[in-house]
Design a protein around this motif. Sequence first.
Motif, PDB file in Angstrom:
ATOM      1  N   GLU A  37      -1.605  14.072  -8.990  1.00  0.00           N
ATOM      2  CA  GLU A  37      -2.938  14.655  -9.135  1.00  0.00           C
ATOM      3  C   GLU A  37      -3.601  14.973  -7.791  1.00  0.00           C
ATOM      4  N   GLY A  38      -3.045  14.435  -6.706  1.00  0.00           N
ATOM      5  CA  GLY A  38      -3.663  14.636  -5.398  1.00  0.00           C
ATOM      6  C   GLY A  38      -2.899  15.626  -4.542  1.00  0.00           C
ATOM      7  N   PRO A  39      -3.553  16.173  -3.522  1.00  0.00           N
ATOM      8  CA  PRO A  39      -2.899  17.123  -2.613  1.00  0.00           C
ATOM      9  C   PRO A  39      -2.024  16.400  -1.599  1.00  0.00           C
ATOM     10  N   GLN A  40      -1.186  17.143  -0.911  1.00  0.00           N
ATOM     11  CA  GLN A  40      -0.337  16.589   0.143  1.00  0.00           C
ATOM     12  C   GLN A  40      -1.213  16.220   1.345  1.00  0.00           C
ATOM     13  N   PRO A  41      -1.179  14.961   1.780  1.00  0.00           N
ATOM     14  CA  PRO A  41      -1.970  14.575   2.954  1.00  0.00           C
ATOM     15  C   PRO A  41      -1.307  15.037   4.240  1.00  0.00           C
ATOM     16  N   THR A  42      -2.068  15.006   5.326  1.00  0.00           N
ATOM     17  CA  THR A  42      -1.512  15.270   6.647  1.00  0.00           C
ATOM     18  C   THR A  42      -1.505  13.968   7.442  1.00  0.00           C
ATOM     19  N   ALA A  43      -0.667  13.899   8.464  1.00  0.00           N
ATOM     20  CA  ALA A  43      -0.551  12.692   9.274  1.00  0.00           C
ATOM     21  C   ALA A  43      -1.895  12.332   9.893  1.00  0.00           C
ATOM     22  N   GLY A  44      -2.270  11.070   9.775  1.00  0.00           N
ATOM     23  CA  GLY A  44      -3.536  10.598  10.294  1.00  0.00           C
ATOM     24  C   GLY A  44      -4.571  10.364   9.209  1.00  0.00           C
ATOM     25  N   GLN A  45      -4.381  10.967   8.031  1.00  0.00           N
ATOM     26  CA  GLN A  45      -5.293  10.726   6.934  1.00  0.00           C
ATOM     27  C   GLN A  45      -4.981   9.373   6.289  1.00  0.00           C
ATOM     28  N   PHE A  46      -5.896   8.910   5.439  1.00  0.00           N
ATOM     29  CA  PHE A  46      -5.726   7.594   4.839  1.00  0.00           C
ATOM     30  C   PHE A  46      -6.182   7.609   3.382  1.00  0.00           C
ATOM     31  N   TYR A  47      -5.900   6.523   2.678  1.00  0.00           N
ATOM     32  CA  TYR A  47      -6.320   6.324   1.294  1.00  0.00           C
ATOM     33  C   TYR A  47      -7.041   4.988   1.187  1.00  0.00           C
ATOM     34  N   MET A  48      -7.959   4.892   0.240  1.00  0.00           N
ATOM     35  CA  MET A  48      -8.555   3.618  -0.125  1.00  0.00           C
ATOM     36  C   MET A  48      -7.740   3.074  -1.303  1.00  0.00           C
ATOM     37  N   LEU A  49      -7.148   1.903  -1.106  1.00  0.00           N
ATOM     38  CA  LEU A  49      -6.219   1.341  -2.078  1.00  0.00           C
ATOM     39  C   LEU A  49      -6.742   0.039  -2.681  1.00  0.00           C
ATOM     40  N   ALA A  50      -6.430  -0.171  -3.949  1.00  0.00           N
ATOM     41  CA  ALA A  50      -6.757  -1.419  -4.645  1.00  0.00           C
ATOM     42  C   ALA A  50      -5.724  -1.650  -5.726  1.00  0.00           C
ATOM     43  N   ALA A  51      -5.348  -2.895  -5.939  1.00  0.00           N
ATOM     44  CA  ALA A  51      -4.437  -3.221  -7.037  1.00  0.00           C
ATOM     45  C   ALA A  51      -5.154  -2.980  -8.363  1.00  0.00           C
ATOM     46  N   ALA A  52      -4.452  -2.446  -9.332  1.00  0.00           N
ATOM     47  CA  ALA A  52      -5.061  -2.161 -10.634  1.00  0.00           C
ATOM     48  C   ALA A  52      -5.389  -3.438 -11.397  1.00  0.00           C
ATOM     49  N   GLU A  53      -4.686  -4.520 -11.087  1.00  0.00           N
ATOM     50  CA  GLU A  53      -4.912  -5.800 -11.749  1.00  0.00           C
ATOM     51  C   GLU A  53      -5.037  -6.904 -10.708  1.00  0.00           C
ATOM     52  N   GLY A  87      -5.095 -10.817   5.150  1.00  0.00           N
ATOM     53  CA  GLY A  87      -6.273 -11.299   4.439  1.00  0.00           C
ATOM     54  C   GLY A  87      -6.036 -11.188   2.943  1.00  0.00           C
ATOM     55  N   PRO A  88      -7.024 -11.584   2.132  1.00  0.00           N
ATOM     56  CA  PRO A  88      -6.810 -11.601   0.680  1.00  0.00           C
ATOM     57  C   PRO A  88      -6.506 -10.239   0.074  1.00  0.00           C
ATOM     58  N   GLY A  89      -7.157  -9.184   0.573  1.00  0.00           N
ATOM     59  CA  GLY A  89      -6.906  -7.859   0.015  1.00  0.00           C
ATOM     60  C   GLY A  89      -5.508  -7.352   0.320  1.00  0.00           C
ATOM     61  N   THR A  90      -5.127  -7.379   1.595  1.00  0.00           N
ATOM     62  CA  THR A  90      -3.783  -6.926   1.963  1.00  0.00           C
ATOM     63  C   THR A  90      -2.710  -7.868   1.413  1.00  0.00           C
ATOM     64  N   GLU A  91      -3.048  -9.146   1.251  1.00  0.00           N
ATOM     65  CA  GLU A  91      -2.103 -10.084   0.641  1.00  0.00           C
ATOM     66  C   GLU A  91      -1.800  -9.671  -0.793  1.00  0.00           C
ATOM     67  N   ARG A  92      -2.841  -9.294  -1.543  1.00  0.00           N
ATOM     68  CA  ARG A  92      -2.638  -8.853  -2.927  1.00  0.00           C
ATOM     69  C   ARG A  92      -1.846  -7.557  -2.957  1.00  0.00           C
ATOM     70  N   LEU A  93      -2.158  -6.612  -2.086  1.00  0.00           N
ATOM     71  CA  LEU A  93      -1.410  -5.355  -2.063  1.00  0.00           C
ATOM     72  C   LEU A  93       0.057  -5.589  -1.702  1.00  0.00           C
ATOM     73  N   SER A  94       0.318  -6.575  -0.839  1.00  0.00           N
ATOM     74  CA  SER A  94       1.700  -6.858  -0.438  1.00  0.00           C
ATOM     75  C   SER A  94       2.521  -7.441  -1.583  1.00  0.00           C
ATOM     76  N   GLU A  95       1.849  -7.936  -2.622  1.00  0.00           N
ATOM     77  CA  GLU A  95       2.544  -8.513  -3.777  1.00  0.00           C
ATOM     78  C   GLU A  95       2.995  -7.468  -4.780  1.00  0.00           C
ATOM     79  N   LEU A  96       2.516  -6.234  -4.651  1.00  0.00           N
ATOM     80  CA  LEU A  96       2.830  -5.195  -5.621  1.00  0.00           C
ATOM     81  C   LEU A  96       4.326  -4.895  -5.641  1.00  0.00           C
ATOM     82  N   THR A  97       4.845  -4.732  -6.832  1.00  0.00           N
ATOM     83  CA  THR A  97       6.261  -4.410  -7.012  1.00  0.00           C
ATOM     84  C   THR A  97       6.388  -3.221  -7.961  1.00  0.00           C
ATOM     85  N   GLU A  98       7.590  -2.745  -8.103  1.00  0.00           N
ATOM     86  CA  GLU A  98       7.856  -1.587  -8.954  1.00  0.00           C
ATOM     87  C   GLU A  98       7.286  -1.790 -10.353  1.00  0.00           C
TER      88      GLU A  98
END
Length: 273
Positions: A37-53, A87-98
């Motif tokens: 649903e999103g466009p192709q990003p360019t190098a240097g751009q970023f996303y705001m990420l959060a685990a769905a659960e 930290g807690p946020g990146t720790e949760r994101l690091s737990e994400l699996t397929e």
Amino acid sequence: MSTAADRVQAPFGSRTVTISGAEEIGPYSVFSCFDTEGPQPTAGQFYMLAAAERWGGGDDERPYLPRAISVLAAADNQLSFVLEAVGPGTERLSELTEGDGLRLVGPLGNGFRAPEEGRRAILCGGGIGVAPLAMLQQELIAAELDSVSLLGFRDYEHAAGAEFLIDAQVATDDGSVGHGGLVTELLLAELERDSTAVIYSCGPPQMLEAIRAISIATGVPAQLALEAPMACGYGACYGCVVKSADGSFRRTCLDGPVVAAEDLAVDWLAGER
């Protein structure tokens, strides 16, 4: 890699995608997803990420703020990200699996601009800041533009981040891999050989300040991808402002994260928050 100031615009609102792959490389977590649903990003751009659960802390799981994460790679609607759990946020994101859900907003911010004709690109980064430089390197290769990559890490374990780029020269603080010392020492040596270049950089604030000072002293232009805590990612909260050379304050998420070294105030780092 942009050729003009126009940024790739993010669709309105957040969307949920599914993790298609995840792996660990040294201390870093790498995960991918398909974003149709999103466009192709360019190098240097970023996303705001959060685990769905399970995106929250405490007994009531009070929600964390989304985390601003640079794009590592993007092709054919597939996005890849890399992070280190600090930290807690990146720790949760690091737990994400397929198969896990990921909420994202993006792409956001301004990306790197293409080097002027006749100037080669010097990619100089440190730590988790290698992510946008890895994507930039691929864009430069696709455009058949010359580049050299210089990466700095604290130790052997973190130097695994050099795997994200091709043929990178490495410096480590403890001398365990490559040059023993600062990556800016490699940069100065590279500029002595040929200063007809543009510096592209992302990494810890102290490293970016050193590269800003080198750029000003040598007259070699530099594009710096700033790292800053962000609450929204689109300029509403003013939580990521930095001081500009003209005395005004710019929002890293909206006016950056990539800025020209000459546009930063000498004391921009002192005012970072």
